[in-house]
Scaffold this active site. Structure first.
Site, PDB file in Angstrom:
ATOM      1  N   TRP A   1       0.973 -11.859  -0.296  1.00  0.00           N
ATOM      2  CA  TRP A   1       1.442 -11.011   0.805  1.00  0.00           C
ATOM      3  C   TRP A   1       1.025 -11.352   1.994  1.00  0.00           C
ATOM      4  O   TRP A   1      -0.148 -11.056   2.194  1.00  0.00           O
ATOM      5  CB  TRP A   1       1.225  -9.506   0.304  1.00  0.00           C
ATOM      6  CG  TRP A   1       1.827  -8.627   1.187  1.00  0.00           C
ATOM      7  CD1 TRP A   1       3.149  -8.172   1.197  1.00  0.00           C
ATOM      8  CD2 TRP A   1       1.291  -7.705   2.332  1.00  0.00           C
ATOM      9  NE1 TRP A   1       3.405  -7.225   2.044  1.00  0.00           N
ATOM     10  CE2 TRP A   1       2.488  -6.860   2.821  1.00  0.00           C
ATOM     11  CE3 TRP A   1      -0.006  -7.539   2.630  1.00  0.00           C
ATOM     12  CZ2 TRP A   1       2.155  -5.928   3.781  1.00  0.00           C
ATOM     13  CZ3 TRP A   1      -0.251  -6.718   3.574  1.00  0.00           C
ATOM     14  CH2 TRP A   1       0.694  -5.879   4.240  1.00  0.00           C
TER      15      TRP A   1
ATOM     16  N   GLU B   1      11.952   2.756   1.769  1.00  0.00           N
ATOM     17  CA  GLU B   1      11.457   1.374   1.341  1.00  0.00           C
ATOM     18  C   GLU B   1      12.116   0.518   0.539  1.00  0.00           C
ATOM     19  O   GLU B   1      12.109  -0.577   0.423  1.00  0.00           O
ATOM     20  CB  GLU B   1       9.939   1.675   0.832  1.00  0.00           C
ATOM     21  CG  GLU B   1       9.926   2.608  -0.393  1.00  0.00           C
ATOM     22  CD  GLU B   1       8.442   2.852  -0.891  1.00  0.00           C
ATOM     23  OE1 GLU B   1       7.543   2.098  -0.396  1.00  0.00           O
ATOM     24  OE2 GLU B   1       8.251   3.737  -1.599  1.00  0.00           O
TER      25      GLU B   1
ATOM     26  N   HIS C   1      14.068  22.761  16.330  1.00  0.00           N
ATOM     27  CA  HIS C   1      13.255  22.545  17.173  1.00  0.00           C
ATOM     28  C   HIS C   1      13.215  21.027  17.819  1.00  0.00           C
ATOM     29  O   HIS C   1      12.460  20.580  18.430  1.00  0.00           O
ATOM     30  CB  HIS C   1      11.883  22.909  16.949  1.00  0.00           C
ATOM     31  CG  HIS C   1      11.325  24.224  16.710  1.00  0.00           C
ATOM     32  ND1 HIS C   1      11.686  25.122  17.598  1.00  0.00           N
ATOM     33  CD2 HIS C   1      11.299  24.785  15.321  1.00  0.00           C
ATOM     34  CE1 HIS C   1      11.245  26.314  17.099  1.00  0.00           C
ATOM     35  NE2 HIS C   1      11.227  26.175  15.649  1.00  0.00           N
TER      36      HIS C   1
ATOM     37  N   ARG D   1       1.961  -7.459  -6.434  1.00  0.00           N
ATOM     38  CA  ARG D   1       0.853  -7.465  -5.402  1.00  0.00           C
ATOM     39  C   ARG D   1       1.482  -7.794  -4.205  1.00  0.00           C
ATOM     40  O   ARG D   1       0.830  -7.919  -3.062  1.00  0.00           O
ATOM     41  CB  ARG D   1      -0.313  -8.093  -5.949  1.00  0.00           C
ATOM     42  CG  ARG D   1      -0.928  -7.136  -7.096  1.00  0.00           C
ATOM     43  CD  ARG D   1      -1.992  -7.924  -7.797  1.00  0.00           C
ATOM     44  NE  ARG D   1      -3.136  -8.038  -6.691  1.00  0.00           N
ATOM     45  CZ  ARG D   1      -4.279  -7.106  -7.231  1.00  0.00           C
ATOM     46  NH1 ARG D   1      -4.051  -5.901  -8.251  1.00  0.00           N
ATOM     47  NH2 ARG D   1      -5.095  -7.048  -6.377  1.00  0.00           N
TER      48      ARG D   1
ATOM     49  N   LYS E   1       2.602  -3.695  -3.450  1.00  0.00           N
ATOM     50  CA  LYS E   1       2.315  -2.779  -4.393  1.00  0.00           C
ATOM     51  C   LYS E   1       0.916  -1.764  -3.860  1.00  0.00           C
ATOM     52  O   LYS E   1       1.070  -0.553  -3.781  1.00  0.00           O
ATOM     53  CB  LYS E   1       2.159  -3.102  -5.649  1.00  0.00           C
ATOM     54  CG  LYS E   1       1.735  -1.975  -6.588  1.00  0.00           C
ATOM     55  CD  LYS E   1       2.841  -0.895  -6.914  1.00  0.00           C
ATOM     56  CE  LYS E   1       2.648   0.409  -7.701  1.00  0.00           C
ATOM     57  NZ  LYS E   1       3.593   1.348  -7.488  1.00  0.00           N
TER      58      LYS E   1
ATOM     59  N   GLU F   1       8.523  12.672   0.814  1.00  0.00           N
ATOM     60  CA  GLU F   1       8.440  11.609  -0.195  1.00  0.00           C
ATOM     61  C   GLU F   1       9.877  11.188  -0.421  1.00  0.00           C
ATOM     62  O   GLU F   1      10.117   9.829  -0.688  1.00  0.00           O
ATOM     63  CB  GLU F   1       7.834  12.157  -1.374  1.00  0.00           C
ATOM     64  CG  GLU F   1       7.974  11.263  -2.672  1.00  0.00           C
ATOM     65  CD  GLU F   1       7.356   9.899  -2.694  1.00  0.00           C
ATOM     66  OE1 GLU F   1       6.542   9.489  -1.599  1.00  0.00           O
ATOM     67  OE2 GLU F   1       7.255   9.174  -3.602  1.00  0.00           O
TER      68      GLU F   1
ATOM     69  N   ASN G   1      -7.621 -13.485  -1.826  1.00  0.00           N
ATOM     70  CA  ASN G   1      -6.918 -12.137  -1.639  1.00  0.00           C
ATOM     71  C   ASN G   1      -7.914 -11.339  -0.710  1.00  0.00           C
ATOM     72  O   ASN G   1      -8.967 -11.491  -1.023  1.00  0.00           O
ATOM     73  CB  ASN G   1      -6.619 -11.476  -2.880  1.00  0.00           C
ATOM     74  CG  ASN G   1      -6.134  -9.942  -2.518  1.00  0.00           C
ATOM     75  OD1 ASN G   1      -5.727  -9.863  -1.789  1.00  0.00           O
ATOM     76  ND2 ASN G   1      -6.688  -9.109  -3.477  1.00  0.00           N
ATOM     77  N   GLY G   2      -7.106 -11.016   0.372  1.00  0.00           N
ATOM     78  CA  GLY G   2      -8.243 -10.229   1.211  1.00  0.00           C
ATOM     79  C   GLY G   2      -7.775 -10.759   2.816  1.00  0.00           C
ATOM     80  O   GLY G   2      -6.812 -11.343   2.886  1.00  0.00           O
TER      81      GLY G   2
ATOM     82  N   CYS H   1      -2.710  -9.797  -2.575  1.00  0.00           N
ATOM     83  CA  CYS H   1      -2.168 -10.740  -3.144  1.00  0.00           C
ATOM     84  C   CYS H   1      -2.606 -10.741  -4.724  1.00  0.00           C
ATOM     85  O   CYS H   1      -3.477  -9.928  -4.833  1.00  0.00           O
ATOM     86  CB  CYS H   1      -2.745 -12.170  -2.719  1.00  0.00           C
ATOM     87  SG  CYS H   1      -2.379 -12.351  -0.888  1.00  0.00           S
TER      88      CYS H   1
ATOM     89  N   LYS I   1      10.896   7.141  -0.092  1.00  0.00           N
ATOM     90  CA  LYS I   1      11.816   6.291  -1.059  1.00  0.00           C
ATOM     91  C   LYS I   1      12.861   5.715  -0.703  1.00  0.00           C
ATOM     92  O   LYS I   1      13.045   4.380  -0.752  1.00  0.00           O
ATOM     93  CB  LYS I   1      11.995   7.437  -2.208  1.00  0.00           C
ATOM     94  CG  LYS I   1      10.753   7.632  -3.264  1.00  0.00           C
ATOM     95  CD  LYS I   1      10.205   6.575  -4.223  1.00  0.00           C
ATOM     96  CE  LYS I   1       9.124   5.831  -3.333  1.00  0.00           C
ATOM     97  NZ  LYS I   1       8.024   6.570  -3.600  1.00  0.00           N
TER      98      LYS I   1
HETATM   99  C1  AGP Z   1       4.844   4.240  -2.485  1.00  0.00           C
HETATM  100  O1  AGP Z   1       6.418   4.175  -2.818  1.00  0.00           O
HETATM  101  C2  AGP Z   1       4.452   3.240  -1.437  1.00  0.00           C
HETATM  102  N1  AGP Z   1       4.703   1.942  -1.962  1.00  0.00           N
HETATM  103  C3  AGP Z   1       3.080   3.321  -0.739  1.00  0.00           C
HETATM  104  O2  AGP Z   1       3.386   4.298   0.158  1.00  0.00           O
HETATM  105  C4  AGP Z   1       1.905   3.879  -1.594  1.00  0.00           C
HETATM  106  O3  AGP Z   1       1.993   5.130  -2.239  1.00  0.00           O
HETATM  107  C5  AGP Z   1       0.629   3.614  -0.883  1.00  0.00           C
HETATM  108  O4  AGP Z   1       0.551   2.331  -0.115  1.00  0.00           O
HETATM  109  C6  AGP Z   1      -0.766   4.113  -1.439  1.00  0.00           C
HETATM  110  O5  AGP Z   1      -0.989   3.312  -2.500  1.00  0.00           O
HETATM  111  P1  AGP Z   1      -2.109   3.669  -3.745  1.00  0.00           P
HETATM  112  O6  AGP Z   1      -1.481   4.863  -4.113  1.00  0.00           O
HETATM  113  O7  AGP Z   1      -2.179   2.458  -4.606  1.00  0.00           O
HETATM  114  O8  AGP Z   1      -3.296   4.170  -2.922  1.00  0.00           O
END
Ligand code: AGP
Length: 604
Positions: free
Chosen positions: A74, A484, A500, A27, A599, A477, A98-99, A2, A481
């Site tokens: 969040w 998400e 396989h 966040r 994030k 990756e 936050n936490g 958060c 992308k």
């Molecule tokens: C990437 O697009 C993601 N949103 C996520 O996988 C991110 O890379 C991951 O949570 C790691 O975050 P960080 O690099 O801040 O540790």
């Protein structure tokens, strides 16, 4: 994760709280709220959803306060709703958190036995209730300390106390909190970006610290309650760095920022006059016989790419593991292992825990991080920075390529230190790396072609990504992308693994994105593509000019720059990022703030 902001101001704070929350929205964006001191009493306004929903509430009922706190959530405990939105209030206390409070259920039961009832389902409300209970017998700072002593878990908090008009208290453990020093005004925030528009003079609280701010000063205490000073630094989180400019979304801007991000990053590692690479901190790679990379999500794919280079160039065994598995597996590490955490935010809970575990085993630890004042940056033995600048889009783009750039340079440094390459070869590699910003810029020129493909891809239910060698993690990756931000199911596979099992998924409806610039394995990838095409699969090949000449019949071909295989993961990242971006735009999805995501994930 958060976002938190607190302002002890000399003028109205509502607009500034909102401005800051918008900067923190990356966040988390399940709900938002503010509270402030109005005529000697604390009032709050909250709304489910994004900041704009809170703005609507405030338009009807403004918060006329010059001391206030704000939060963007969040959700962890309790669904996203107004009732569960912060700030939480209990008696004299109004608080944002936050936490995660791990012992909240037990504390909640104990408080209920004292006759207290709870308004929300959150763990955070427990802190407010506990503090209110302590305030019955203690002054604010003592009550705060007594409350913190009862908490297990992670927290950054900011608190208003009814009757203390010019006071905000804060505390941190496991989640970051900064103190901002303004001109007759003071601030608390989750990070430098939160307070960036108001001040660039910042002190980072350390684990266990708690603080009281008024108009003029911050009184900081360590975990034991001793007054402490934390250095005030001038940081460069200027407001301009978090503007979209002429772009529609932060993600689009950040894709186009990549040439600069990589150039800035590489200049921290490469001396262009000597052609030598140096690992910041002067680490001697010759002293290590293994590299263990820990990371999550996109950062772990950057680590997987680096593994090819640490092993191929430097002959240095390299393992890469997602931090959430590594931290609980009790891995058998050896003394000569160099542990490297890779993280954009430097705050991801699992990566931080894995880093701390490695440190506790006596390993040398390095952190490849983009937020240079983050917890990982401060706790690792070595800070290996990326210089991508603030990344706001939840989907990581420029942080990823900056991580790949830094790690590739470090692999070259390792190769030189271990005598696997001489200075001429080192200079050749660094010359190549320094060409990457130009080639990354060239790679974004496929944008229009990719935009044209987006309507068709947006109709797919599943998409497969294939690659070999260092293009395999890039395929992973690419799939991440797409998942998400466009919510289309996608998977990445090593091209050779297809037969396989996954080949059973191939039909006319499933696009297969093959990332295959020409390299030693290109012919093998072409064979795999032909296997797909023979079964009616729709192949989209992303390759270079030479690769295009050998594309199988029927494949759609996107031609990127010709480059050395060392640079291919950097140069072929923008096309797959743009593909996810335009598919998400086509679907009308919320590109910068996709559903359910935050994030950085500062909770387990
Ligand atoms: C990437 O697009 C993601 N949103 C996520 O996988 C991110 O890379 C991951 O949570 C790691 O975050 P960080 O690099 O801040 O540790």
């Amino acid at each position: 994760m958060c976002g938190i902001i607190g302002i002890v101001g000399t003028r109205p704070v509502q607009e500034r709280l909102i401005d800051s929350l918008k900067r923190l929205e990356y966040r988390g964006y399940d709900s938002a709220g503010v509270a402030g001191v109005v005529d000697g009493h604390v009032e709050r306004r909250r709304a489910k959803g994004k900041i704009r929903a809170l703005e609507e509430v405030l338009a009807g009922e403004p918060l006329k306060a010059s001391v206030g706190i704000g939060h963007t959530r969040w959700a962890t405990h309790g669904e996203p709703s107004t009732r569960n939105a912060h700030p939480h209030a209990s008696g004299r206390v109004t608080l944002v958190h936050n936490g995660i409070i791990e012992n909240y259920a037990e504390l909640r039961e104990a408080l209920k036995k004292k006759g207290r009832s709870f308004e929300s389902e959150t763990d955070s409300e427990v802190i407010a209730q506990l503090l209110d209970e302590e305030l019955k017998t203690k002054p604010p700072l003592e009550a705060l300390k007594a409350t913190l002593d009862q908490l297990t878990g992670a927290y950054a908090i900011a608190v208003l106390i009814d009757g203390c008009d010019e006071l905000i208290m804060g505390a941190r453990r496991g989640s970051p909190l900064v103190v901002g020093y303004g001109d007759g005004e003071m601030f608390l925030g989750s990070d430098a970006l939160a307070v960036g528009p108001f001040t660039n003079r910042i002190a980072y609280l350390e684990e266990g610290d708690y603080v009281a701010i008024d108009h003029k000063q911050a009184q900081i205490f360590d975990e034991a309650g001793n007054p402490v000073e934390r250095p005030v630094r001038t940081v460069a989180a200027s407001a301009a760095l978090v503007e979209k400019g002429n772009y529609r979304h932060f993600m689009e801007k950040e894709i186009h920022d990549q040439p600069d991000a990589c150039q800035h990053t590489l200049s921290a590692y490469i001396d262009p006059t000597t052609g030598r690479v140096h690992a910041p901190g002067r680490l001697d790679f010759a002293q290590y016989d293994r590299v263990q990379i820990v990371a999550c999500g996109t950062a772990s794919y950057a680590g997987q790419i680096a593994r090819y280079f640490f092993e191929r160039l430097a002959g240095l065994p390299c393992e890469v593991e997602v931090a959430s598995e590594f931290r609980y597996r009790q891995p058998a590490v050896t003394k000569g292992t160099l542990a490297v955490a890779v993280s954009q935010s430097g705050e991801t809970a699992d990566t931080l825990a894995a880093l701390r575990w490695c440190k506790a085993q006596g390993l040398t630890t390095a952190a490849v991080v983009n937020v240079h004042e983050s917890t990982m940056a401060r706790e690792a033995d070595l800070l290996w920075p990326t210089h991508a600048g603030p990344e706001i889009g939840v989907a990581s783009t420029k942080a990823f390529t900056s991580q790949v750039a830094a790690l590739t340079a470090l692999a070259v440094a390792a190769a030189a230190a271990r005598g696997r390459i001489d200075t001429d070869e080192e200079a050749r590699f660094t010359r190549l790396l320094l060409e990457s910003p130009r080639l990354i810029a060239e790679a974004t020129q496929v944008e229009e072609e990719i935009r044209a493909l987006a309507p068709e891809l947006a109709r797919a239910r599943d998409v497969l990504y294939l690659g070999r060698g260092a293009m395999y993690p890039l395929a992973l990756e690419g799939a991440l992308k797409l998942k998400e931000i466009s919510y289309i199911h996608a998977e990445g596979y090593a091209a050779g693994e297809l037969k396989h099992g996954p080949i059973a998924l191939i039909d006319e409806e499933t696009p297969i994105i093959v990332i295959a610039p020409t390299d030693a394995l290109f012919d093998k990838t072409i064979s795999n593509m032909s296997e797909v095409a023979a079964r009616g699969g729709k192949v989209i090949l992303i390759t270079d000019e030479a690769g295009a000449r050998n594309a199988p019949d029927g494949a759609r071909v996107i031609v990127g720059p010709t480059c050395d295989p060392l640079l291919a993961p950097l140069v072929y990242a923008p096309p797959i990022q743009l593909m996810a971006y335009y598919v998400a735009v086509q679907k009308g999805a919320d590109v910068d703030q996709p559903r359910n995501l935050a994030k950085s994930v500062t909770v387990e």
